[in-house]
Design a protein around this motif. Structure first.
Motif, mmCIF file in Angstrom:
data_model
loop_
_atom_site.group_PDB
_atom_site.id
_atom_site.type_symbol
_atom_site.label_atom_id
_atom_site.label_comp_id
_atom_site.label_asym_id
_atom_site.label_seq_id
_atom_site.Cartn_x
_atom_site.Cartn_y
_atom_site.Cartn_z
ATOM 1 N N ILE A 50 0.834 -1.205 0.000
ATOM 2 C CA ILE A 50 0.000 0.000 0.000
ATOM 3 C C ILE A 50 0.863 1.248 0.000
ATOM 4 O O ILE A 50 0.624 2.202 -0.760
ATOM 5 C CB ILE A 50 -0.934 -0.003 1.225
ATOM 6 C CG1 ILE A 50 -1.949 -1.152 1.119
ATOM 7 C CG2 ILE A 50 -1.662 1.332 1.359
ATOM 8 C CD1 ILE A 50 -2.728 -1.387 2.400
ATOM 9 N N LEU A 51 1.891 1.265 0.840
ATOM 10 C CA LEU A 51 2.762 2.436 0.933
ATOM 11 C C LEU A 51 3.522 2.678 -0.371
ATOM 12 O O LEU A 51 3.658 3.826 -0.817
ATOM 13 C CB LEU A 51 3.739 2.264 2.096
ATOM 14 C CG LEU A 51 3.121 2.359 3.499
ATOM 15 C CD1 LEU A 51 4.073 1.802 4.549
ATOM 16 C CD2 LEU A 51 2.751 3.804 3.832
ATOM 17 N N LEU B 162 -9.589 3.140 -7.354
ATOM 18 C CA LEU B 162 -8.625 2.277 -6.669
ATOM 19 C C LEU B 162 -7.552 3.086 -5.944
ATOM 20 O O LEU B 162 -6.505 2.556 -5.592
ATOM 21 C CB LEU B 162 -7.961 1.334 -7.681
ATOM 22 C CG LEU B 162 -8.899 0.413 -8.446
ATOM 23 C CD1 LEU B 162 -8.116 -0.389 -9.478
ATOM 24 C CD2 LEU B 162 -9.641 -0.522 -7.498
ATOM 25 N N THR B 163 -7.821 4.366 -5.734
ATOM 26 C CA THR B 163 -6.813 5.230 -5.110
ATOM 27 C C THR B 163 -7.232 5.718 -3.716
ATOM 28 O O THR B 163 -6.652 6.649 -3.183
ATOM 29 C CB THR B 163 -6.532 6.465 -6.001
ATOM 30 O OG1 THR B 163 -7.735 7.246 -6.141
ATOM 31 C CG2 THR B 163 -6.046 6.030 -7.375
ATOM 32 N N HIS B 164 -8.235 5.078 -3.133
ATOM 33 C CA HIS B 164 -8.705 5.477 -1.799
ATOM 34 C C HIS B 164 -7.832 4.814 -0.735
ATOM 35 O O HIS B 164 -8.218 3.817 -0.123
ATOM 36 C CB HIS B 164 -10.169 5.095 -1.615
ATOM 37 C CG HIS B 164 -11.091 5.749 -2.595
ATOM 38 N ND1 HIS B 164 -11.232 7.113 -2.681
ATOM 39 C CD2 HIS B 164 -11.904 5.223 -3.551
ATOM 40 C CE1 HIS B 164 -12.104 7.408 -3.638
ATOM 41 N NE2 HIS B 164 -12.510 6.273 -4.183
ATOM 42 N N LEU B 165 -6.663 5.359 -0.542
ATOM 43 C CA LEU B 165 -5.687 4.785 0.387
ATOM 44 C C LEU B 165 -5.612 5.613 1.673
ATOM 45 O O LEU B 165 -5.929 6.801 1.670
ATOM 46 C CB LEU B 165 -4.314 4.712 -0.279
ATOM 47 C CG LEU B 165 -4.244 3.804 -1.511
ATOM 48 C CD1 LEU B 165 -2.874 3.913 -2.182
ATOM 49 C CD2 LEU B 165 -4.537 2.361 -1.139
ATOM 50 N N PRO B 166 -5.181 4.995 2.769
ATOM 51 C CA PRO B 166 -5.125 5.711 4.052
ATOM 52 C C PRO B 166 -4.063 6.811 4.044
ATOM 53 O O PRO B 166 -3.162 6.840 3.211
ATOM 54 C CB PRO B 166 -4.743 4.599 5.052
ATOM 55 C CG PRO B 166 -5.011 3.311 4.343
ATOM 56 C CD PRO B 166 -4.779 3.579 2.892
ATOM 57 N N PHE C 144 -6.138 -3.791 -1.487
ATOM 58 C CA PHE C 144 -5.595 -5.090 -1.889
ATOM 59 C C PHE C 144 -5.127 -5.146 -3.340
ATOM 60 O O PHE C 144 -4.326 -6.017 -3.688
ATOM 61 C CB PHE C 144 -6.610 -6.188 -1.580
ATOM 62 C CG PHE C 144 -6.756 -6.439 -0.110
ATOM 63 C CD1 PHE C 144 -5.800 -7.153 0.585
ATOM 64 C CD2 PHE C 144 -7.836 -5.922 0.598
ATOM 65 C CE1 PHE C 144 -5.902 -7.362 1.960
ATOM 66 C CE2 PHE C 144 -7.955 -6.132 1.966
ATOM 67 C CZ PHE C 144 -6.985 -6.856 2.646
ATOM 68 N N SER C 145 -5.585 -4.228 -4.198
ATOM 69 C CA SER C 145 -5.022 -4.186 -5.550
ATOM 70 C C SER C 145 -3.601 -3.628 -5.518
ATOM 71 O O SER C 145 -2.850 -3.764 -6.485
ATOM 72 C CB SER C 145 -5.900 -3.335 -6.479
ATOM 73 O OG SER C 145 -5.935 -1.985 -6.057
#
Length: 329
Positions: free
Chosen positions: A41-42, A74-78, A210-211
């Motif tokens: 993810i990072l 798919l770019t909704h990351l923390p 997860f992608s």
């Protein structure tokens, strides 16, 4: 503090409704798989934020998920991360070797404070051993800390119904089954469907997470034991076959290093042909098999050894065992 939440009734705070990515992710039991997920993810987040790497990252993400209309979903990351471990030495090792403060200031390593991490995060991922989950979820204050949030379990064998009973109906419980190639962002993750009452952003968040570490897709929970055997245990089975191929080449005089390289690349290439072309494996097999050639001679030897049925039974045995994981004896 937390700015985002979702629950089975579909209520959310503004951050998750808008999908602005301003949410926190806590990984409780941040071991091998938890580290793999967080690292992927990072790395993806870093690529998306770079001026030249965003489009390439979007292309990679869109190839990881079928039937996605807009790669931006798919770019909704923390923006905040909590890597939770139980022992001080594990925390020191995580901070020193994996998530150094200078390189990853957005990652907070938390030792022995699962409830605090769950309280401050908006999405909580369980990466611990299945037999530890009940005790963790029944820690004092955990029920309240998880209320209205999404709990994602990557623990094999634990059913949603079990975990729902431990956390209450106000927490959305999702099962996820990533595999070890996630460590090099070539994983395969299976996700249980998001409840219909949850907002669409919940699915986007799961796919975004997860992608980042490979391919992912939603499947009903009833298929998870088979998926655990096929995708979870599958890398071990594939490596046995890979090793056997290399052994055969060594027997015929090829040096071990080159034999392993050829076997690994051959398996990778064949797998990519299936994924990229959409062809059935039998079609690719037949395209290689010429009349009277060496391939058909080898295939007959495989059939003599009942390799096809042995491999199929291997998946069956692993799936049946997976069904018992996380269940009380």
């Amino acid at each position: 503090m937390a700015t985002t939440s979702s629950n089975s009734s579909g209520t959310t705070t503004p951050a998750m409704q808008q999908g602005d990515g301003g949410y926190g992710l806590a990984v409780i039991g941040c071991g091998t798989m938890g580290i793999a997920v967080l690292s992927g993810i990072l790395d993806t987040q870093r690529s998306l934020s770079s001026s030249g790497g965003r489009q390439a990252a979007l292309d990679n993400l869109s190839q990881s998920v079928e039937s996605i209309d807009n790669p931006e979903d798919l770019t909704h990351l923390p923006t905040r991360y909590y890597a939770c471990v139980s022992r001080p030495e594990s925390g020191k090792r995580l901070r020193r070797d994996v998530f150094s403060e200078n390189e990853w200031p957005q990652v907070q390593v938390v030792v022995g404070e699962n409830v605090r991490a769950a309280r401050e995060a908006d999405v909580v991922m369980l990466g611990c051993k299945p037999n530890m989950v009940e005790d963790i979820l029944k820690e004092e204050g955990m029920h309240e800390a998880l209320r209205g949030k999404m709990l994602v379990s990557i623990c094999a064998g634990l059913r949603i119904e079990q975990m729902q009973g431990w956390v209450g109906k106000e927490t959305t419980v999702i099962r996820a089954m990533p595999n070890t190639p996630s460590k090099i962002r070539e994983g395969m993750t299976i996700l249980s469907p998001v409840p219909s009452s949850s907002p669409p952003i919940s699915s986007h968040i799961l796919l975004s997470l997860f992608s980042s570490i490979g391919r992912c897709r939603f499947l009903p929970e009833k298929h998870f034991d088979a998926c655990t055997a096929l995708a979870g245990s599958g890398p071990a089975f594939a490596c046995v076959f890979l090793e056997a191929m290399a052994d055969g080449a060594v027997m015929m005089g090829l040096p071990r290093k080159e034999a392993v390289e050829l076997a690994a690349q051959t398996m990778q290439g064949a797998a990519r042909m299936v994924l990229q072309s959409g062809s059935h494996p039998a079609q690719i097999k037949d395209s290689v098999t010429t009349p009277g050639g060496c391939t058909i001679a080898g295939l007959l030897a495989l059939e003599d050894g009942k390799v096809r049925s042995t491999v199929a039974r291997t998946i069956q045995a692993a799936a049946e065992h997976a069904a018992g994981l996380g269940q009380k004896k």
